[in-house]
Design a protein around this motif. Structure first.
Motif, PDB file in Angstrom:
ATOM      1  N   VAL A  24     -10.310 -15.705 -87.931  1.00  0.00           N
ATOM      2  CA  VAL A  24      -9.314 -15.284 -86.892  1.00  0.00           C
ATOM      3  C   VAL A  24      -8.474 -14.103 -87.936  1.00  0.00           C
ATOM      4  CG1 VAL A  24      -7.006 -15.541 -85.956  1.00  0.00           C
ATOM      5  CG2 VAL A  24      -8.784 -17.218 -85.937  1.00  0.00           C
ATOM      6  N   VAL A  25      -8.117 -12.889 -87.201  1.00  0.00           N
ATOM      7  CA  VAL A  25      -7.508 -11.830 -88.079  1.00  0.00           C
ATOM      8  C   VAL A  25      -6.043 -12.207 -88.104  1.00  0.00           C
ATOM      9  CG1 VAL A  25      -6.862  -9.407 -87.876  1.00  0.00           C
ATOM     10  CG2 VAL A  25      -9.105 -10.227 -86.634  1.00  0.00           C
ATOM     11  N   THR A  26      -5.556 -12.175 -89.461  1.00  0.00           N
ATOM     12  CA  THR A  26      -4.403 -12.493 -89.541  1.00  0.00           C
ATOM     13  C   THR A  26      -3.334 -11.219 -90.086  1.00  0.00           C
ATOM     14  OG1 THR A  26      -4.997 -12.848 -92.060  1.00  0.00           O
ATOM     15  CG2 THR A  26      -4.888 -14.780 -90.797  1.00  0.00           C
ATOM     16  N   LYS A  27      -4.304 -10.134 -90.475  1.00  0.00           N
ATOM     17  CA  LYS A  27      -3.209  -9.025 -90.842  1.00  0.00           C
ATOM     18  C   LYS A  27      -4.370  -7.701 -90.753  1.00  0.00           C
ATOM     19  CE  LYS A  27      -0.236  -6.982 -94.242  1.00  0.00           C
ATOM     20  NZ  LYS A  27       0.377  -7.152 -95.539  1.00  0.00           N
ATOM     21  N   VAL A  28      -3.731  -6.742 -89.998  1.00  0.00           N
ATOM     22  CA  VAL A  28      -4.489  -5.555 -89.667  1.00  0.00           C
ATOM     23  C   VAL A  28      -3.742  -4.249 -90.618  1.00  0.00           C
ATOM     24  CG1 VAL A  28      -5.535  -3.687 -88.350  1.00  0.00           C
ATOM     25  CG2 VAL A  28      -5.312  -6.150 -87.570  1.00  0.00           C
ATOM     26  N   GLU A  29      -4.331  -4.130 -91.796  1.00  0.00           N
ATOM     27  CA  GLU A  29      -3.931  -2.759 -92.542  1.00  0.00           C
ATOM     28  C   GLU A  29      -4.726  -1.560 -92.431  1.00  0.00           C
ATOM     29  OE1 GLU A  29      -4.522  -4.256 -96.476  1.00  0.00           O
ATOM     30  OE2 GLU A  29      -2.737  -5.695 -96.400  1.00  0.00           O
ATOM     31  N   ASP A  30      -4.273  -0.356 -92.870  1.00  0.00           N
ATOM     32  CA  ASP A  30      -4.964   0.697 -92.366  1.00  0.00           C
ATOM     33  C   ASP A  30      -6.438   0.857 -92.921  1.00  0.00           C
ATOM     34  OD1 ASP A  30      -2.867   2.143 -91.418  1.00  0.00           O
ATOM     35  OD2 ASP A  30      -2.327   3.288 -92.943  1.00  0.00           O
ATOM     36  N   LYS A  31      -6.809   0.059 -94.049  1.00  0.00           N
ATOM     37  CA  LYS A  31      -8.193   0.524 -94.537  1.00  0.00           C
ATOM     38  C   LYS A  31      -8.946  -0.926 -94.856  1.00  0.00           C
ATOM     39  CE  LYS A  31      -7.886   4.789 -94.776  1.00  0.00           C
ATOM     40  NZ  LYS A  31      -8.572   5.769 -93.709  1.00  0.00           N
ATOM     41  N   GLN A  32      -8.237  -2.167 -94.238  1.00  0.00           N
ATOM     42  CA  GLN A  32      -8.962  -3.243 -94.447  1.00  0.00           C
ATOM     43  C   GLN A  32      -8.151  -4.229 -93.425  1.00  0.00           C
ATOM     44  OE1 GLN A  32      -8.656  -4.702 -98.399  1.00  0.00           O
ATOM     45  NE2 GLN A  32      -6.386  -5.444 -98.035  1.00  0.00           N
ATOM     46  N   VAL A  33      -9.016  -5.423 -93.416  1.00  0.00           N
ATOM     47  CA  VAL A  33      -8.365  -6.337 -92.328  1.00  0.00           C
ATOM     48  C   VAL A  33      -8.564  -7.544 -93.016  1.00  0.00           C
ATOM     49  CG1 VAL A  33      -8.897  -7.801 -90.125  1.00  0.00           C
ATOM     50  CG2 VAL A  33      -9.099  -5.294 -90.162  1.00  0.00           C
ATOM     51  N   LEU A  34      -7.524  -8.580 -93.181  1.00  0.00           N
ATOM     52  CA  LEU A  34      -7.471  -9.684 -93.644  1.00  0.00           C
ATOM     53  C   LEU A  34      -7.716 -11.032 -92.457  1.00  0.00           C
ATOM     54  CD1 LEU A  34      -4.310  -9.731 -96.084  1.00  0.00           C
ATOM     55  CD2 LEU A  34      -6.799  -9.178 -96.502  1.00  0.00           C
ATOM     56  N   VAL A  35      -8.598 -11.828 -92.957  1.00  0.00           N
ATOM     57  CA  VAL A  35      -8.963 -12.931 -91.910  1.00  0.00           C
ATOM     58  C   VAL A  35      -8.946 -14.452 -92.632  1.00  0.00           C
ATOM     59  CG1 VAL A  35     -10.433 -11.262 -90.505  1.00  0.00           C
ATOM     60  CG2 VAL A  35     -11.532 -12.817 -92.473  1.00  0.00           C
ATOM     61  N   ASN A  36      -8.793 -15.160 -91.554  1.00  0.00           N
ATOM     62  CA  ASN A  36      -8.620 -16.606 -92.198  1.00  0.00           C
ATOM     63  C   ASN A  36      -9.782 -17.259 -91.616  1.00  0.00           C
ATOM     64  OD1 ASN A  36      -8.316 -19.551 -92.602  1.00  0.00           O
ATOM     65  ND2 ASN A  36      -6.177 -19.430 -92.023  1.00  0.00           N
ATOM     66  N   ALA A  37     -10.682 -17.721 -92.398  1.00  0.00           N
ATOM     67  CA  ALA A  37     -12.021 -18.224 -92.199  1.00  0.00           C
ATOM     68  C   ALA A  37     -11.903 -19.904 -92.501  1.00  0.00           C
ATOM     69  CB  ALA A  37     -13.095 -17.818 -92.800  1.00  0.00           C
ATOM     70  N   GLY A  38     -10.792 -20.364 -92.709  1.00  0.00           N
ATOM     71  CA  GLY A  38     -10.642 -21.745 -93.016  1.00  0.00           C
ATOM     72  C   GLY A  38     -11.016 -21.948 -94.592  1.00  0.00           C
ATOM     73  N   PHE A  39     -10.964 -21.131 -95.388  1.00  0.00           N
ATOM     74  CA  PHE A  39     -11.283 -21.398 -96.755  1.00  0.00           C
ATOM     75  C   PHE A  39      -9.974 -21.309 -97.610  1.00  0.00           C
ATOM     76  CE2 PHE A  39     -15.294 -19.326 -94.801  1.00  0.00           C
ATOM     77  CZ  PHE A  39     -16.063 -20.682 -95.001  1.00  0.00           C
ATOM     78  N   LYS A  40     -10.164 -21.462 -98.744  1.00  0.00           N
ATOM     79  CA  LYS A  40      -9.006 -21.317 -99.815  1.00  0.00           C
ATOM     80  C   LYS A  40      -8.373 -20.138 -99.789  1.00  0.00           C
ATOM     81  CE  LYS A  40      -7.663 -22.310-104.610  1.00  0.00           C
ATOM     82  NZ  LYS A  40      -8.348 -22.583-105.792  1.00  0.00           N
ATOM     83  N   SER A  41      -8.894 -19.092 -99.653  1.00  0.00           N
ATOM     84  CA  SER A  41      -8.588 -17.765 -99.938  1.00  0.00           C
ATOM     85  C   SER A  41      -9.103 -16.779 -98.644  1.00  0.00           C
ATOM     86  CB  SER A  41      -9.036 -16.990-101.073  1.00  0.00           C
ATOM     87  OG  SER A  41     -10.357 -16.853-101.081  1.00  0.00           O
ATOM     88  N   ASP A  42      -8.022 -15.936 -98.207  1.00  0.00           N
ATOM     89  CA  ASP A  42      -8.375 -15.246 -96.931  1.00  0.00           C
ATOM     90  C   ASP A  42      -9.748 -14.357 -97.313  1.00  0.00           C
ATOM     91  OD1 ASP A  42      -6.382 -16.028 -95.379  1.00  0.00           O
ATOM     92  OD2 ASP A  42      -5.021 -14.228 -95.933  1.00  0.00           O
ATOM     93  N   GLY A  43     -10.412 -13.991 -96.200  1.00  0.00           N
ATOM     94  CA  GLY A  43     -11.391 -13.081 -96.539  1.00  0.00           C
ATOM     95  C   GLY A  43     -11.073 -11.560 -95.972  1.00  0.00           C
ATOM     96  N   VAL A  44     -11.768 -10.707 -96.455  1.00  0.00           N
ATOM     97  CA  VAL A  44     -11.394  -9.277 -96.191  1.00  0.00           C
ATOM     98  C   VAL A  44     -12.667  -8.525 -95.438  1.00  0.00           C
ATOM     99  CG1 VAL A  44     -10.810  -7.137 -97.492  1.00  0.00           C
ATOM    100  CG2 VAL A  44     -10.021  -9.315 -98.319  1.00  0.00           C
ATOM    101  N   ILE A  45     -12.143  -7.718 -94.754  1.00  0.00           N
ATOM    102  CA  ILE A  45     -13.134  -6.811 -94.109  1.00  0.00           C
ATOM    103  C   ILE A  45     -13.007  -5.259 -94.235  1.00  0.00           C
ATOM    104  CG2 ILE A  45     -14.271  -6.436 -91.949  1.00  0.00           C
ATOM    105  CD1 ILE A  45     -13.066  -8.783 -90.412  1.00  0.00           C
ATOM    106  N   PRO A  46     -13.643  -4.843 -95.240  1.00  0.00           N
ATOM    107  CA  PRO A  46     -13.437  -3.346 -95.571  1.00  0.00           C
ATOM    108  C   PRO A  46     -13.393  -2.682 -94.255  1.00  0.00           C
ATOM    109  CG  PRO A  46     -14.684  -4.398 -97.036  1.00  0.00           C
ATOM    110  CD  PRO A  46     -14.676  -5.241 -95.911  1.00  0.00           C
ATOM    111  N   ILE A  47     -12.609  -1.460 -94.225  1.00  0.00           N
ATOM    112  CA  ILE A  47     -12.757  -0.556 -92.887  1.00  0.00           C
ATOM    113  C   ILE A  47     -14.391  -0.115 -92.661  1.00  0.00           C
ATOM    114  CG2 ILE A  47     -12.323   1.617 -94.144  1.00  0.00           C
ATOM    115  CD1 ILE A  47     -10.785   2.354 -91.604  1.00  0.00           C
ATOM    116  N   SER A  48     -15.101  -0.142 -93.786  1.00  0.00           N
ATOM    117  CA  SER A  48     -16.400   0.480 -93.505  1.00  0.00           C
ATOM    118  C   SER A  48     -17.362  -0.534 -93.044  1.00  0.00           C
ATOM    119  CB  SER A  48     -16.772   0.921 -95.018  1.00  0.00           C
ATOM    120  OG  SER A  48     -16.813  -0.358 -95.680  1.00  0.00           O
ATOM    121  N   GLU A  49     -16.683  -2.000 -92.843  1.00  0.00           N
ATOM    122  CA  GLU A  49     -17.587  -2.865 -92.388  1.00  0.00           C
ATOM    123  C   GLU A  49     -17.144  -3.221 -91.131  1.00  0.00           C
ATOM    124  OE1 GLU A  49     -20.299  -4.153 -93.364  1.00  0.00           O
ATOM    125  OE2 GLU A  49     -20.382  -2.796 -95.346  1.00  0.00           O
TER     126      GLU A  49
END
Length: 384
Positions: A24-49
């Motif tokens: 689930v998307v938790t935060k949308v920044e200009d060049k990346q997106v933070l998501v919660n995949a149910g793990f210890k730390s948030d996952g990151v989606i770079p803008i290029s991905e």
């Protein structure tokens, strides 16, 4: 709490590059997106991905609270890097292959304008070359960005990540369907308004109801036309009569001449016995001369009415194209006959016979005729 964290750590360590996870998307920044995949730390989606096409900011693609399917592309310590475009591409290729095989038409949104064409996001990068955007030349594609176009896939190569689309093919297909519908709606004999589209040496192409038909040069006017451009121009509105329609070959024959009053229909109000008119010698035959007194209307000056002196053959005193003055002796609109005289009025007229006229008229609807077969018969009459 410790047990829960341990479970999270175990879960994270169990992940491998290439795994598919839901987040689930938790935060949308200009060049990346933070998501919660149910793990210890948030996952990151770079803008290029995020997408398979160039985007300026992450918010152009995703919003907070959105649930995404993502592919793990990097997993080191607590760094969890994910890709949305990798999952989109996997799904896209299956769908695109089906569309390509079926020839399906579908809508796409133009994401970017590049040198040579338009870029769209299909889950993979799709490209519409400039030559396949429209049926006509487009100089500037700036206004196409953000628009929706109906397209077909014309080339698909997964190994090369190549998807070529065509909007032009859809436009042409629609035009062809409209053309067939228009042709099927036309009926021989009906009179329609049309627009001159193109002029050629042999006639004019006129658009009627979205389809072009040919008006042969012989069907442009009641009088002889040397060149279509002498009497017509492109863009001109004309009334035409449908002569024939062939759905198999998609050929339509039209006539401007047949949609207009014939030259003889106006004779009654313009010509009467006793009138003196200027005319042009159109044909010379053994028994007289045919003189055009109105456009498309010819009368006969019998050989006995050419001169006060005896004339054996009309060619002795007349030439084709010569301008002469004639007097109307008789007008018969029903039989399309006008008897003329070039004499000064003295002496009784010897009128041409109805047989002479009928042979003359039967040669051509527009008074363009060949009288070789009549000359011989008239010579025989004169020798008797």
């Amino acid at each position: 709490m410790v047990e829960k964290m341990n479970e999270e750590v175990v879960d994270t360590k169990a992940l491998q590059v290439g795994d598919i996870v839901t987040a689930v998307v938790t935060k949308v920044e200009d060049k990346q997106v933070l998501v919660n995949a149910g793990f210890k730390s948030d996952g990151v989606i770079p803008i290029s991905e995020l997408a398979n096409v160039h985007i300026e900011k992450a918010s152009d693609v995703v919003q907070e609270g959105q649930t995404l399917e993502l592919k793990v592309i990097k997993l080191e310590d607590d760094d969890l890097v994910l890709s949305k475009r990798a999952v989109d591409a996997e799904k896209a290729w299956e769908s695109l292959q089906a569309k390509f095989q079926s020839g399906e038409t579908f809508d796409v949104t133009v994401r970017d304008i590049v040198n040579g064409g338009l870029v769209v996001d299909l889950g993979v990068r799709g490209f519409i070359p400039a030559s396949l955007v429209e049926t006509h030349f487009v100089e500037d594609f700036t206004d196409y960005k953000g628009t929706t176009l109906a397209v077909k896939i014309v080339e698909l190569e997964r190994e090369k990540n190549r998807v070529i689309l065509s909007h032009k093919a859809v436009v042409e297909e629609n035009l062809e369907l409209k053309k067939k519908d228009a042709i099927n709606s036309l009926k021989a004999g009906e009179v329609l308004e049309g627009t001159v589209q193109r002029l050629t040496d042999f006639g004019a192409f006129v658009n009627v109801g979205g389809v072009d038909g040919l008006v042969h040069i012989s069907q442009i006017a009641h009088e002889r036309v040397e060149k279509p451009s002498d009497v017509l121009k492109e863009g001109q509105q004309v009334k035409v009569k449908v002569l024939s329609v062939d759905p198999a070959t998609q050929r339509i024959s039209l006539s401007i001449k047949a949609a207009q009053p014939g030259p003889w229909e106006t004779v009654a109000g313009k010509v009467k016995a006793g009138d003196v008119l200027d005319g042009t010698v159109k044909r010379l035959v053994a028994f007289g001369a045919f003189v055009e007194v109105l456009p498309g209307v010819e009368g006969l000056v019998h050989v006995s009415q050419i001169s006060n002196r005896h004339v054996k053959n009309p060619s002795e005193v007349l030439t084709v194209g010569q301008h002469v003055q004639v007097k109307v002796l008789e007008v018969n609109v029903k039989d399309k006959r006008i008897s003329l005289s070039m004499k000064d009025g003295s002496g009784e007229a010897e009128e041409a016979t109805k047989e002479d006229y009928s042979k003359y008229q039967s040669t051509s609807e527009s008074s363009t005729f060949q009288l070789g077969d009549i000359i011989g018969e008239q010579l025989k009459k004169l020798r008797k």
